[in-house]
Write a protein that holds these residues in place. Sequence first.
Motif, mmCIF file in Angstrom:
data_model
loop_
_atom_site.group_PDB
_atom_site.id
_atom_site.type_symbol
_atom_site.label_atom_id
_atom_site.label_comp_id
_atom_site.label_asym_id
_atom_site.label_seq_id
_atom_site.Cartn_x
_atom_site.Cartn_y
_atom_site.Cartn_z
ATOM 1 N N ILE A 96 -15.025 4.711 -88.761
ATOM 2 C CA ILE A 96 -15.169 5.878 -87.887
ATOM 3 C C ILE A 96 -13.933 6.058 -87.014
ATOM 4 N N ASP A 97 -13.425 4.957 -86.469
ATOM 5 C CA ASP A 97 -12.237 5.032 -85.616
ATOM 6 C C ASP A 97 -11.039 5.585 -86.371
ATOM 7 N N PHE A 98 -10.889 5.189 -87.620
ATOM 8 C CA PHE A 98 -9.721 5.646 -88.381
ATOM 9 C C PHE A 98 -9.825 7.139 -88.673
ATOM 10 N N ILE A 99 -10.997 7.611 -89.010
ATOM 11 C CA ILE A 99 -11.154 9.046 -89.285
ATOM 12 C C ILE A 99 -10.977 9.848 -88.004
ATOM 13 N N HIS A 100 -11.652 9.432 -86.940
ATOM 14 C CA HIS A 100 -11.610 10.177 -85.683
ATOM 15 C C HIS A 100 -10.253 10.081 -85.004
ATOM 16 N N GLY A 101 -9.602 8.928 -85.162
ATOM 17 C CA GLY A 101 -8.327 8.702 -84.501
ATOM 18 C C GLY A 101 -8.520 8.174 -83.089
ATOM 19 N N ARG A 102 -7.513 7.442 -82.617
ATOM 20 C CA ARG A 102 -7.632 6.864 -81.284
ATOM 21 C C ARG A 102 -6.252 6.760 -80.650
ATOM 22 N N LYS A 103 -6.188 7.086 -79.359
ATOM 23 C CA LYS A 103 -4.965 6.898 -78.589
ATOM 24 C C LYS A 103 -5.238 5.855 -77.521
ATOM 25 N N GLU A 104 -4.235 5.027 -77.286
ATOM 26 C CA GLU A 104 -4.412 3.955 -76.313
ATOM 27 C C GLU A 104 -3.105 3.729 -75.575
ATOM 28 N N ASP A 105 -3.175 3.799 -74.243
ATOM 29 C CA ASP A 105 -2.002 3.497 -73.432
ATOM 30 C C ASP A 105 -1.869 1.992 -73.282
ATOM 31 N N VAL A 106 -0.643 1.504 -73.515
ATOM 32 C CA VAL A 106 -0.389 0.067 -73.470
ATOM 33 C C VAL A 106 0.745 -0.206 -72.489
ATOM 34 N N ALA A 107 0.484 -1.102 -71.547
ATOM 35 C CA ALA A 107 1.521 -1.488 -70.575
ATOM 36 C C ALA A 107 2.366 -2.604 -71.161
ATOM 37 N N ILE A 108 3.684 -2.447 -71.080
ATOM 38 C CA ILE A 108 4.619 -3.393 -71.688
ATOM 39 C C ILE A 108 5.629 -3.845 -70.633
ATOM 40 N N GLU A 109 5.862 -5.154 -70.590
ATOM 41 C CA GLU A 109 6.863 -5.700 -69.689
ATOM 42 C C GLU A 109 8.210 -5.781 -70.411
ATOM 43 N N VAL A 110 9.229 -5.159 -69.853
ATOM 44 C CA VAL A 110 10.552 -5.121 -70.467
ATOM 45 C C VAL A 110 11.557 -5.811 -69.542
ATOM 46 N N ASP A 111 12.418 -6.651 -70.126
ATOM 47 C CA ASP A 111 13.438 -7.335 -69.327
ATOM 48 C C ASP A 111 14.366 -6.324 -68.642
ATOM 49 N N LYS A 112 14.748 -6.643 -67.444
ATOM 50 C CA LYS A 112 15.684 -5.785 -66.716
ATOM 51 C C LYS A 112 17.105 -6.004 -67.220
ATOM 52 N N LYS A 113 17.859 -4.924 -67.352
ATOM 53 C CA LYS A 113 19.240 -5.010 -67.830
ATOM 54 C C LYS A 113 20.141 -5.584 -66.729
ATOM 55 N N PRO A 114 20.889 -6.637 -67.056
ATOM 56 C CA PRO A 114 21.864 -7.165 -66.079
ATOM 57 C C PRO A 114 22.927 -6.117 -65.768
ATOM 58 N N ASP A 115 23.409 -6.125 -64.548
ATOM 59 C CA ASP A 115 24.394 -5.119 -64.120
ATOM 60 C C ASP A 115 25.688 -5.185 -64.916
ATOM 61 N N ASP A 116 26.067 -6.388 -65.377
ATOM 62 C CA ASP A 116 27.352 -6.537 -66.062
ATOM 63 C C ASP A 116 27.260 -6.306 -67.573
ATOM 64 N N VAL A 117 26.089 -5.872 -68.069
ATOM 65 C CA VAL A 117 25.924 -5.607 -69.496
ATOM 66 C C VAL A 117 25.828 -4.106 -69.713
ATOM 67 N N PRO A 118 26.709 -3.522 -70.548
ATOM 68 C CA PRO A 118 26.648 -2.069 -70.784
ATOM 69 C C PRO A 118 25.364 -1.682 -71.512
ATOM 70 N N ASP A 119 24.925 -0.437 -71.294
ATOM 71 C CA ASP A 119 23.681 0.045 -71.911
ATOM 72 C C ASP A 119 23.694 -0.133 -73.419
ATOM 73 N N ALA A 120 24.819 0.169 -74.060
ATOM 74 C CA ALA A 120 24.893 0.136 -75.524
ATOM 75 C C ALA A 120 24.686 -1.267 -76.075
ATOM 76 N N ALA A 121 24.981 -2.280 -75.269
ATOM 77 C CA ALA A 121 24.892 -3.666 -75.758
ATOM 78 C C ALA A 121 23.561 -4.334 -75.382
ATOM 79 N N PHE A 122 22.745 -3.656 -74.561
ATOM 80 C CA PHE A 122 21.519 -4.291 -74.068
ATOM 81 C C PHE A 122 20.368 -4.098 -75.054
ATOM 82 N N ARG A 123 19.742 -5.208 -75.421
ATOM 83 C CA ARG A 123 18.567 -5.162 -76.299
ATOM 84 C C ARG A 123 17.389 -5.766 -75.524
ATOM 85 N N PRO A 124 16.574 -4.948 -74.901
ATOM 86 C CA PRO A 124 15.510 -5.492 -74.049
ATOM 87 C C PRO A 124 14.481 -6.281 -74.840
ATOM 88 N N LYS A 125 14.024 -7.386 -74.258
ATOM 89 C CA LYS A 125 12.943 -8.165 -74.847
ATOM 90 C C LYS A 125 11.617 -7.618 -74.347
#
Length: 529
Positions: A96-125
């Motif tokens: 039933i869930d698969f036919i009807h479909g379901r949306k769920e908000d999920v809270a995720i903890e992401v590592d903060k980017k160090p100031d000395d690391v450029p955005d392009a090189a940062f891969r958040p965990k």
Amino acid sequence: MTMSKTEADLRLSMLNSLLTCPHRKLGLVHPLHAELVKQDPRFYVRLAAWYADHGDVRDHKEMFVVTLALSDFPGHRDTGLALLRDLPPYQVGRVIDFIHGRKEDVAIEVDKKPDDVPDAAFRPKVQRKGKKPGKLKASQSGTVTLTDTFGLFRNVPRSLKTEVTRYLREREADADWFDSTALTARKTLKRLYALLHVKPGPRAQAVLFDEEPPAGSKLAGLKELAKAEAPDEQAKLITAFDVPFRVAIGLVKAASPKVLKALVGRMSPQEVINSLDMLRKRGAFEDAGVKALIEQKLESAKTASRVSAFKAEKALESVPVSADVRKKLEGVADAQVKARGRIARPTALLIDKSGSMSQAIEIGKRLGALLAAVADKDLFVYAFDSIAYPVEAAGPELAAWERALTGITAGGSTSVGVGVEQLRRKKQYVEQIVVVTDEGENAEPRFVPALRKYREELKADPAVCFVKVVGATTQLEDECKAAGIAADAYQFNGDYYALPNLVPLLARPSKLELLQEILEYPLPARRAE
């Protein structure tokens, strides 16, 4: 009814697809089933009925119900609804869930980017239980909320809602049955009533929504169990109210022998196998009475309908148990494999152990053990690279073959034909050759010329089946086709728990007879209200 070669090829490809094991990700198998039902709707509905009785992968069983319940082809919906009535509540909820479909908000903890690391090189965990959340911007950090989507987001057909309502009413009519279901699938039941706007009966209302279970019921006993402090009292309540193991284990305060005995008494054979390590750590094998009860459960697992041979095998590998318990587990694995069917044709299994074939070796080990356990006639096993190594077991048991297939490591060039050459030289007559391979071949003797020579000298015409590892080509299939040699190919994309699906496909005298059996398989009928 006579099938053309094109029809047979199409239907065999449907069977091949069932070797995948998506592990509770219905979205991965939905496109496959949608295409299968479109290609051959008459065969698909028979395949669904056959798979419900002979298949192992729950995701496919659920998707057969989903596809048939949404199909407009005559008769499909009735068959799908009949199959649904035999599913346990949590699987009905997933349908039933698969036919009807379901949306769920999920809270995720992401590592903060160090100031000395450029955005392009940062891969958040990302710290999150379950599925991957998808791509995140490098600038995101801290707590991020993402939305998961699951299912088709379609209206549940009226006929399906009617069938689920009957399903719920049937359980409401039996107080013990309903209480047992509510203990193990409470959230699912509540969602089914709410999502489909089904008015709960008096007991369902009291148990699920009012939190006031009737006195003396299992649900009332569960509340008493949660309050109990003394192990003896907990053991008494678990037994008196028949509280399922999965529920009781989270409420017990101490693992006394009485509590352990009560827990094991409530466990299914599969739950005992899955929980052996937990039981060992809690001292279950140190008490003679508890150990004897565990051994009784393992004995009954040999004939239980919902026990996985490979889970018993996995327990053997990962849980340190005594020799007598190990023997019981080996017996379970052996009996469950044999229950899949018997292979009445002399068979050869050729396992590719060349340079990059580590996966083929692992599949080959398990497939060799499977085939050995169900073979009524000769079984010849060779591991090959540029030469063929005979593999012989000390006995017919599943564990004996697994021991015989250990120590084989990948290395060397690839001559798939060398195994066939060995069969020819030793005059080993077979009617079926199963090859675990990526279909790559770069050394003599080649497979097709070796097979021709074998057929001519032994006056044999063995069926050929390639079990293809991930990343396999179609090289050998193409060469067989060009030489006029019929060959089946099964793409193995799942894990080892799906591998027993191959046994009934290889156990028939021919693939054509298996297809004919499925085409004539009786369709289940919806129950009268």
